[in-house]
Design a protein around this motif. Structure first.
Motif, mmCIF file in Angstrom:
data_model
loop_
_atom_site.group_PDB
_atom_site.id
_atom_site.type_symbol
_atom_site.label_atom_id
_atom_site.label_comp_id
_atom_site.label_asym_id
_atom_site.label_seq_id
_atom_site.Cartn_x
_atom_site.Cartn_y
_atom_site.Cartn_z
ATOM 1 N N ARG A 1 0.826 -1.212 0.000
ATOM 2 C CA ARG A 1 0.000 0.000 0.000
ATOM 3 C C ARG A 1 0.868 1.273 0.000
ATOM 4 N NH1 ARG A 1 -5.224 1.294 3.034
ATOM 5 N NH2 ARG A 1 -5.244 -0.930 3.463
ATOM 6 N N GLY A 2 0.648 2.139 -0.968
ATOM 7 C CA GLY A 2 1.383 3.413 -1.034
ATOM 8 C C GLY A 2 2.726 3.331 -1.731
ATOM 9 N N ALA A 3 3.170 2.129 -2.096
ATOM 10 C CA ALA A 3 4.515 1.994 -2.669
ATOM 11 C C ALA A 3 4.634 2.726 -4.014
ATOM 12 C CB ALA A 3 4.877 0.519 -2.836
ATOM 13 N N VAL A 4 3.677 2.487 -4.896
ATOM 14 C CA VAL A 4 3.793 3.032 -6.253
ATOM 15 C C VAL A 4 3.797 4.571 -6.226
ATOM 16 C CG1 VAL A 4 2.696 3.138 -8.528
ATOM 17 C CG2 VAL A 4 2.800 0.960 -7.306
ATOM 18 N N THR A 5 2.836 5.165 -5.552
ATOM 19 C CA THR A 5 2.783 6.639 -5.526
ATOM 20 C C THR A 5 3.996 7.243 -4.839
ATOM 21 O OG1 THR A 5 1.311 6.357 -3.658
ATOM 22 C CG2 THR A 5 0.321 7.187 -5.661
ATOM 23 N N ASN A 6 4.425 6.641 -3.733
ATOM 24 C CA ASN A 6 5.546 7.231 -3.003
ATOM 25 C C ASN A 6 6.887 7.052 -3.710
ATOM 26 O OD1 ASN A 6 4.631 8.584 -0.483
ATOM 27 N ND2 ASN A 6 3.570 6.630 -0.244
ATOM 28 N N ILE A 7 7.057 5.971 -4.456
ATOM 29 C CA ILE A 7 8.286 5.810 -5.248
ATOM 30 C C ILE A 7 8.321 6.914 -6.316
ATOM 31 C CG2 ILE A 7 9.456 4.352 -6.956
ATOM 32 C CD1 ILE A 7 8.515 1.913 -5.271
ATOM 33 N N LYS A 8 7.186 7.132 -6.948
ATOM 34 C CA LYS A 8 7.124 8.188 -7.972
ATOM 35 C C LYS A 8 7.386 9.564 -7.348
ATOM 36 C CE LYS A 8 4.247 5.668 -11.197
ATOM 37 N NZ LYS A 8 2.901 5.381 -11.679
ATOM 38 N N LYS A 9 6.881 9.766 -6.132
ATOM 39 C CA LYS A 9 7.117 11.034 -5.436
ATOM 40 C C LYS A 9 8.606 11.217 -5.135
ATOM 41 C CE LYS A 9 4.401 12.509 -1.848
ATOM 42 N NZ LYS A 9 3.492 12.215 -0.706
ATOM 43 N N LEU A 10 9.239 10.147 -4.668
ATOM 44 C CA LEU A 10 10.674 10.230 -4.352
ATOM 45 C C LEU A 10 11.472 10.573 -5.603
ATOM 46 C CD1 LEU A 10 11.116 7.150 -1.971
ATOM 47 C CD2 LEU A 10 11.282 9.560 -1.333
ATOM 48 N N GLN A 11 11.104 9.964 -6.720
ATOM 49 C CA GLN A 11 11.806 10.243 -7.979
ATOM 50 C C GLN A 11 11.562 11.696 -8.402
ATOM 51 O OE1 GLN A 11 10.103 6.896 -10.206
ATOM 52 N NE2 GLN A 11 12.158 6.070 -10.464
ATOM 53 N N LEU B 1 6.854 -4.250 -12.680
ATOM 54 C CA LEU B 1 7.188 -2.814 -12.619
ATOM 55 C C LEU B 1 6.597 -2.078 -13.819
ATOM 56 C CD1 LEU B 1 10.923 -2.963 -11.447
ATOM 57 C CD2 LEU B 1 8.969 -2.170 -10.094
ATOM 58 N N LYS B 2 6.732 -2.693 -14.997
ATOM 59 C CA LYS B 2 6.184 -2.092 -16.221
ATOM 60 C C LYS B 2 4.679 -1.912 -16.095
ATOM 61 C CE LYS B 2 9.198 -2.983 -20.061
ATOM 62 N NZ LYS B 2 9.888 -4.283 -20.084
ATOM 63 N N LYS B 3 4.033 -2.968 -15.592
ATOM 64 C CA LYS B 3 2.589 -2.947 -15.433
ATOM 65 C C LYS B 3 2.141 -1.787 -14.547
ATOM 66 C CE LYS B 3 -0.865 -5.882 -13.373
ATOM 67 N NZ LYS B 3 -0.978 -7.041 -12.502
ATOM 68 N N HIS B 4 2.962 -1.452 -13.562
ATOM 69 C CA HIS B 4 2.616 -0.372 -12.637
ATOM 70 C C HIS B 4 3.260 0.962 -13.017
ATOM 71 C CE1 HIS B 4 0.300 -2.784 -9.819
ATOM 72 N NE2 HIS B 4 1.139 -3.762 -10.126
ATOM 73 N N HIS B 5 3.806 1.015 -14.243
ATOM 74 C CA HIS B 5 4.424 2.245 -14.766
ATOM 75 C C HIS B 5 5.504 2.785 -13.846
ATOM 76 C CE1 HIS B 5 1.244 2.061 -17.685
ATOM 77 N NE2 HIS B 5 0.356 2.028 -16.705
ATOM 78 N N LEU B 6 6.273 1.885 -13.289
ATOM 79 C CA LEU B 6 7.402 2.297 -12.450
ATOM 80 C C LEU B 6 8.678 2.169 -13.276
ATOM 81 C CD1 LEU B 6 6.508 0.670 -9.027
ATOM 82 C CD2 LEU B 6 6.833 3.109 -9.445
ATOM 83 N N HIS B 7 9.366 3.280 -13.424
ATOM 84 C CA HIS B 7 10.594 3.266 -14.219
ATOM 85 C C HIS B 7 11.782 3.433 -13.278
ATOM 86 C CE1 HIS B 7 8.001 3.542 -17.656
ATOM 87 N NE2 HIS B 7 7.375 4.542 -17.054
ATOM 88 N N LEU B 8 12.345 2.318 -12.866
ATOM 89 C CA LEU B 8 13.528 2.383 -12.020
ATOM 90 C C LEU B 8 14.374 1.139 -12.227
ATOM 91 C CD1 LEU B 8 12.543 1.921 -8.243
ATOM 92 C CD2 LEU B 8 11.055 1.393 -10.113
ATOM 93 N N PRO B 9 15.685 1.287 -12.080
ATOM 94 C CA PRO B 9 16.551 0.130 -12.312
ATOM 95 C C PRO B 9 16.371 -0.941 -11.249
ATOM 96 C CG PRO B 9 17.843 2.025 -11.563
ATOM 97 C CD PRO B 9 16.445 2.500 -11.758
ATOM 98 N N ILE B 10 16.562 -2.172 -11.646
ATOM 99 C CA ILE B 10 16.451 -3.287 -10.700
ATOM 100 C C ILE B 10 17.646 -4.229 -10.913
ATOM 101 C CG2 ILE B 10 14.749 -4.375 -12.269
ATOM 102 C CD1 ILE B 10 13.549 -5.738 -9.753
ATOM 103 N N GLU B 11 18.290 -4.577 -9.808
ATOM 104 C CA GLU B 11 19.450 -5.472 -9.883
ATOM 105 C C GLU B 11 19.169 -6.721 -9.060
ATOM 106 O OE1 GLU B 11 23.145 -3.673 -8.587
ATOM 107 O OE2 GLU B 11 24.199 -5.598 -8.677
ATOM 108 N N GLY B 12 19.416 -7.891 -9.643
ATOM 109 C CA GLY B 12 19.189 -9.156 -8.945
ATOM 110 C C GLY B 12 20.514 -9.758 -8.511
#
Ligand SMILES: [Mg+2]
Length: 200
Positions: A72-82, A106-117
């Protein structure tokens, strides 16, 4: 600031996915805030081997992303931080298909950020060097990066309440709180910079 995030249990709600699959595939109801390996094995919901098969289903079924909900709140707050100018990156244990699933999500939620595994058996220590902040739902991961990340946050869930985070990390119970914490850190940093500029 450079902000690192764990994926499962910080960005995507892994507990909810586990509870969903346990109900759908195994017919057992488990509270999603408690659904970790310890709880599932200790309560004999699944055997140790059964849990390994279950984990494969959770992480490596390519359609799993369809059933993963954001925290809850992850998607909006990540975008806010960016938008605030922070550099946000995900460092996850996921690799291979499990990482592909996360990327799709991430794509589905329109989050554009790098991810490292980095792999399930590995520490995130080297991957988070140079980060100002890191957020995880596993205390052990945070305890292994104390010398490289100055501000460490434990995202609080029922399954990690039994661990004492004192001296290792700061516990946060929501994305709303986490955003506030980061905002305060940034604000204090700016103030210190201004003060420093005045005295030089
Ligand atoms: Mg996690």
């Amino acid at each position: 600031m450079k902000i690192g995030l764990d994926f499962d249990g910080v960005v995507s709600n892994l507990g909810k996915l586990k509870a969903f699959v346990l109900k759908k595939v195994y017919g057992v109801s488990v509270p999603h805030t408690k659904a970790d390996a310890f709880y599932i094995i200790e309560n004999k919901i699944l055997s140790r081997d059964g849990y390994i098969a279950f984990k494969k289903l959770i992480y490596e079924d390519i359609d799993a992303h369809l059933f993963m909900e954001p925290v809850r709140g992850a998607v909006t707050n990540i975008k806010k931080l960016q938008a605030d100018g922070h550099e946000v990156k995900i460092v996850t244990a996921r690799t291979g298909v499990a990482l592909d699933v996360a990327n799709k999500w991430l794509k589905k939620h329109h989050l554009h950020l790098p991810i490292e595994g980095i792999g399930f058996e590995n520490t995130k220590h080297d991957a988070v060097k140079g980060f100002d902040i890191y957020v995880d739902d596993l205390l052990i991961q945070l305890s292994q990066m104390m010398d490289v990340v100055p501000h460490r946050y434990l995202f609080s869930w029922g399954y990690n309440e039994k661990y004492d985070e004192m001296g290792i990390a700061h516990r946060v119970k929501s994305w709303h709180k986490l955003y506030d914490e980061i905002w305060n850190l940034e604000h204090a940093r700016k103030k210190r910079k201004q003060k420093h500029a005045l005295h030089t």
